[in-house]
Design a protein around this motif. Structure first.
Motif, mmCIF file in Angstrom:
data_model
loop_
_atom_site.group_PDB
_atom_site.id
_atom_site.type_symbol
_atom_site.label_atom_id
_atom_site.label_comp_id
_atom_site.label_asym_id
_atom_site.label_seq_id
_atom_site.Cartn_x
_atom_site.Cartn_y
_atom_site.Cartn_z
ATOM 1 N N GLU A 116 18.742 -35.176 24.112
ATOM 2 C CA GLU A 116 18.605 -36.425 24.860
ATOM 3 C C GLU A 116 17.892 -36.188 26.181
ATOM 4 O O GLU A 116 17.076 -36.998 26.630
ATOM 5 C CB GLU A 116 19.982 -37.030 25.113
ATOM 6 C CG GLU A 116 19.932 -38.402 25.761
ATOM 7 C CD GLU A 116 21.305 -39.037 25.846
ATOM 8 O OE1 GLU A 116 21.422 -40.055 26.540
ATOM 9 O OE2 GLU A 116 22.266 -38.509 25.229
ATOM 10 N N ARG A 117 18.175 -35.048 26.806
ATOM 11 C CA ARG A 117 17.530 -34.708 28.073
ATOM 12 C C ARG A 117 16.054 -34.391 27.859
ATOM 13 O O ARG A 117 15.193 -34.809 28.633
ATOM 14 C CB ARG A 117 18.229 -33.493 28.694
ATOM 15 C CG ARG A 117 17.646 -33.064 30.036
ATOM 16 C CD ARG A 117 18.104 -31.660 30.387
ATOM 17 N NE ARG A 117 19.552 -31.545 30.374
ATOM 18 C CZ ARG A 117 20.331 -31.754 31.427
ATOM 19 N NH1 ARG A 117 19.783 -32.086 32.579
ATOM 20 N NH2 ARG A 117 21.630 -31.608 31.334
ATOM 21 N N PRO A 119 13.675 -34.811 24.783
ATOM 22 C CA PRO A 119 13.346 -35.184 23.399
ATOM 23 C C PRO A 119 12.192 -34.380 22.829
ATOM 24 O O PRO A 119 12.115 -34.166 21.618
ATOM 25 C CB PRO A 119 13.002 -36.679 23.505
ATOM 26 C CG PRO A 119 12.690 -36.912 24.956
ATOM 27 C CD PRO A 119 13.552 -35.949 25.713
#
Length: 207
Positions: A116-117, A119
């Motif tokens: 998520e940090r 991609p």
């Protein structure tokens, strides 16, 4: 403040990358400190920063490099002229061995934790790992079909199905920490089953 976006290569680049690899796989992105990486690599922090202006770039480079190295080693062992039972068995062993290795599990965990940090990390890992395996299987299956050894109407799906069958009973246990690294007999059992099911569906030989 904007982060630097370029890496610089020099005499100790590989030394720094190897040190970063060990620390990232051991501590993850958040837990890895620049001090620990410099110590593991045997360089000063100034040298480390001269190659990688920020930790994120180092993390991405480690992941891409390791995935590509593993993929290159796997490709070197496959002879596309061999029959499906042989090639699929070799490919199955390579898929499982990487999936179950400390490196494979480490990269998988890092990608999930930091996806998520970053991609782009997941995309880079997929391109140099699963996607490369898929393309290789696809190329082989096309040749085997052309030789009349296999009958496949959807090559793309068939390649995905085989790779997924090689994870049966193993991948979930590894992800959730149920037991340790699978024994050779467990790997062989899964691969034999995957090849047998694939050939039963797509093979052209009749007993």
């Amino acid at each position: 403040m904007a982060q630097a976006t370029e890496i610089h290569r020099g005499r100790k680049f590989d030394q720094v990358l190897n040190g970063a690899r060990e620390v990232f796989l051991r501590d993850g992105f958040e837990g890895a400190s620049v001090d620990d990486i410099a110590k593991e690599a045997g360089v000063s922090k100034a040298t480390l920063y001269s190659y990688f202006p920020d930790k994120r770039l180092m993390f991405l480079e480690v992941t891409k490099t390791e995935c590509q190295r593993q993929a290159d080693q796997a490709l070197a062992q496959i002879n596309f002229d061999q029959p499906p039972e042989v090639v699929l068995s070799i490919a199955g062993h390579q898929i499982i061995d990487f999936m179950a290795s400390e490196l494979g599990q480490g990269i998988y965990r890092l990608c999930v934790a930091e996806g998520e940090r970053f991609p782009e990390l997941g995309r880079a890992f997929y391109a140099s790992g699963p996607e490369l395996v898929h393309r290789t299987l696809l190329d082989y299956l096309k040749q085997a079909v052309a030789r009349g050894e296999l009958a496949i109407d959807d090559l793309d799906l068939a390649a995905h199905l085989f790779a997924e069958m090689c994870k049966a009973d193993l991948h979930a246990k590894l992800v959730f920490g149920v037991g340790c690294c699978p024994a050779a007999s467990d790997k062989d059992r899964v691969i034999r089953g995957a090849v047998a099911m694939f050939m039963a569906r797509y093979g052209t030989k009749s007993d």
